[in-house]
Design a protein around this motif. Structure first.
Motif, short mmCIF file in Angstrom:
data_model
loop_
_atom_site.label_atom_id
_atom_site.label_comp_id
_atom_site.label_asym_id
_atom_site.label_seq_id
_atom_site.Cartn_x
_atom_site.Cartn_y
_atom_site.Cartn_z
N LYS A 117 75.37 84.28 -49.55
CA LYS A 117 73.91 84.30 -49.51
C LYS A 117 73.26 83.24 -49.00
O LYS A 117 73.77 81.97 -49.37
N ILE A 118 72.25 83.26 -48.54
CA ILE A 118 71.22 82.07 -48.03
C ILE A 118 70.39 81.77 -49.12
O ILE A 118 69.53 82.43 -49.71
N ILE A 119 70.38 80.34 -49.59
CA ILE A 119 69.49 79.86 -50.56
C ILE A 119 68.09 79.67 -49.65
O ILE A 119 68.13 78.65 -49.03
N SER A 120 67.22 80.36 -50.14
CA SER A 120 65.67 80.40 -49.46
C SER A 120 64.81 79.41 -50.08
O SER A 120 63.91 78.70 -49.46
N GLN A 121 65.29 79.09 -51.36
CA GLN A 121 64.25 77.95 -51.98
C GLN A 121 65.25 76.59 -52.42
O GLN A 121 66.21 76.80 -53.04
N PRO A 122 64.32 75.47 -52.45
CA PRO A 122 65.11 74.60 -53.12
C PRO A 122 64.88 74.58 -54.39
O PRO A 122 64.04 75.27 -55.05
N PRO A 123 66.03 73.75 -55.27
CA PRO A 123 65.59 73.94 -56.63
C PRO A 123 64.34 73.36 -57.16
O PRO A 123 63.90 72.34 -56.44
N THR A 124 63.63 74.21 -57.99
CA THR A 124 62.24 73.44 -58.39
C THR A 124 62.54 72.48 -59.13
O THR A 124 63.38 72.08 -60.00
N LEU A 125 61.20 71.34 -59.27
CA LEU A 125 61.24 70.07 -60.00
C LEU A 125 61.41 70.47 -61.21
O LEU A 125 60.64 71.57 -61.74
N ARG A 126 62.08 69.99 -62.23
CA ARG A 126 62.36 69.88 -63.53
C ARG A 126 61.94 68.51 -64.04
O ARG A 126 62.27 67.67 -63.65
N ILE A 127 61.13 68.76 -65.28
CA ILE A 127 60.58 67.80 -66.03
C ILE A 127 61.61 67.39 -67.24
O ILE A 127 62.10 68.26 -67.73
N ILE A 128 61.83 66.34 -67.33
CA ILE A 128 63.08 65.79 -68.35
C ILE A 128 62.57 65.09 -69.60
O ILE A 128 62.26 64.06 -69.30
#
Lengths: 194, 299
Positions: free
Chosen positions: A15-26
């Motif tokens: 599968k092609i990953i169409s979106q980068p991982p979203t920003l997560r707040i830690i």
């Protein structure tokens, strides 16, 4: 031969990953709000930057025996966050304390007096893991708020992880002399009033 | 060839080379070869019995499913029992605490030594009002700003709750709110939202993501804040809801799970964590953005 067939299949299933991982707040480890503009956590570091930004902190009470990392100190100074180092030194012989040592009465008193001055808010209380030292100070604060001891203990233990609470910490919370704490009644935060 | 066939690891390859061609027929041939053959005549009857048992099992499962569907909003028997048990406890406590409250209101000192001791300590402190002792509900904590979470509050917690100056309470269990609680809410002018949902109980009962979405809509509306979210123990249903709230704050999942486990301990449910991760937030994000509820603020 069959190997090449399955190889071909797996390529089909890619599968092609169409979106980068979203920003997560830690948030820092063991983070939790305590009261309005008062928070508790384990030792924060620079990876918590985007989270801490939202809190708009004015003061951090640092109960850990370790010093903060250099880049975190830089972050605090550029954001005008005051780090109050409480309990890093032994009051009697000025030697650095062990991480497992319990807080002294003087340290708790000092921390509570900082918390009870609303000029220092928004304020974060932290130690290494946000368990025992932070728990001691917050526990004493809860007693000052008039919580019964069972509720104080329940809250303390919620933050102590799999190994559970320390009886010595709870004894310290129970026996801490609230009369030691000196506060300026004009500076008391709203949540402590009626 | 002989040398190779003695080596067990070479056998498959040898076979492949021999049969070649279509891998599926080759595999089935292989399977047949290694399938043990039962000479015993009872073998077949045994397998029939086994099949029957399987059939009965699946029938039972089906009946259970149907029952559950018929009951629709109701939880499974097991869940219901548990909830009712706790509810009876609540009612029992309600009466007891009612007496206690009356005793306190009439300034009759409580007979327990412990209480008096704590009260004396409290009076010694310079800041406290009336020396009153505060008992927060179990598992109580602020979530963000004036959104709070807890287990089912008891009458003994009412004094504490008053201090929060709540505007509303969101209750996530399907049972009726106890009368004494209703009276307290009326007195304080607190609005009650009730969204009865069942928690994640493997394998049949699942927490409903639609209900969670509805709940979030209530919680993030500033009109309803300060708001207290509670279910029975403040662990699972409330935990899932708070987990989804944290996702709206864009917290990393690791920290969300850590928080969930802290409040659910010692009864953490992997299903709940899975729910938090897989919950489809598109609808609620759209709703929140339209109403300008995002980002959630700390003050």
């Amino acid at each position: 031969m069959s190997v090449t067939v399955s190889d071909h299949d797996s390529k089909k299933n890619l599968k092609i990953i169409s979106q980068p991982p979203t920003l997560r707040i830690i948030p820092p480890l063991n983070f939790c709000p305590v009261e309005k503009h008062l928070y508790r956590s384990g030792q924060p570091s620079i990876i918590n930057q985007s989270f801490l930004q939202d809190l708009n902190l004015k003061t951090i009470i640092w109960l850990a025996s370790e010093e903060p990392q250099e880049d975190f100190l830089d972050y605090c100074s550029s954001n005008n966050i005051d780090i109050e180092f409480v309990g890093m030194m032994n009051d009697y012989n000025y030697q650095s304390v062990n991480p497992w040592d319990a807080l002294t009465e003087g340290t708790i008193k000092k921390a509570l007096e900082l918390i009870l001055n609303k000029e220092n808010h928004p304020l974060l209380v932290c130690c290494g893991m946000g368990r025992h030292r932070t728990g001691t100070v917050i526990g004493c604060l809860r007693r000052l708020q008039g919580w019964n001891l069972a509720s104080v203990s329940e809250e303390y233990r919620r933050f102590t992880g799999a190994r559970g609470g320390r009886i010595l910490v709870e004894l310290l919370i129970e026996s801490f002399d609230l009369g030691l704490v000196e506060v300026n009644s004009e500076m008391i935060p709203e949540w402590l009033k009626n | 060839m002989n040398e190779y066939s003695e080596d067990p690891f070479q056998m498959d390859e040898d076979l492949k080379n021999d049969s070649g061609g279509d891998p599926s027929t080759k595999n089935s041939a292989l399977l047949e070869d290694i399938t043990p053959r039962y000479e015993d005549p009872t073998y077949h009857s045994q397998s029939i019995m086994y099949q029957d048992r399987e059939e009965i099992r699946s029938k039972i499962a089906h009946i259970k499913l149907e029952e559950r569907n018929a009951a629709n909003n109701n939880t499974t028997e097991e869940d219901e029992e548990e909830v009712y048990d706790e509810d009876i406890d609540d009612k029992f406590d309600t009466e007891q605490y009612n007496e206690q409250l009356q005793a306190q209101n009439g300034n009759i000192p409580h007979s327990q030594g412990n209480r008096i001791e704590v009260k004396a300590g409290a009076e010694a402190s310079p800041i406290l009002d009336e020396g009153a002792e505060l008992t927060p509900p179990e598992n109580f904590a602020p979530v963000i700003n004036t959104i709070y979470r807890s287990s089912f509050p008891q009458p003994v917690n009412f004094t504490f709750l008053k201090k929060l100056k709540l505007k509303s309470i969101l209750c996530l269990i399907p049972e009726d709110y106890p009368l004494l609680h209703q009276k307290f809410l009326e007195e304080q002018g607190i609005k009650l939202f009730q969204l009865g949902m069942s928690g994640n109980k493997e394998p049949f009962v699942k927490i409903s993501s639609e209900l969670i979405t509805d709940a979030i809509k209530i919680v993030i509306d500033p009109e309803n804040q300060p708001i207290l979210i509670h279910c029975n123990r403040g662990k699972h249903r409330t935990g899932c809801l708070v987990g989804v709230l944290r996702r709206l704050q864009k917290w990393s999942l690791t920290i969300i799970f850590d928080e969930y486990r802290k409040f659910a301990a010692p009864k953490e449910r992997p299903m709940d964590q899975q729910f938090i991760e897989l919950y489809d937030e598109r609808e609620i994000v759209k709703f929140a953005k339209e109403n300008e509820f995002l980002p959630l603020k700390w003050d």
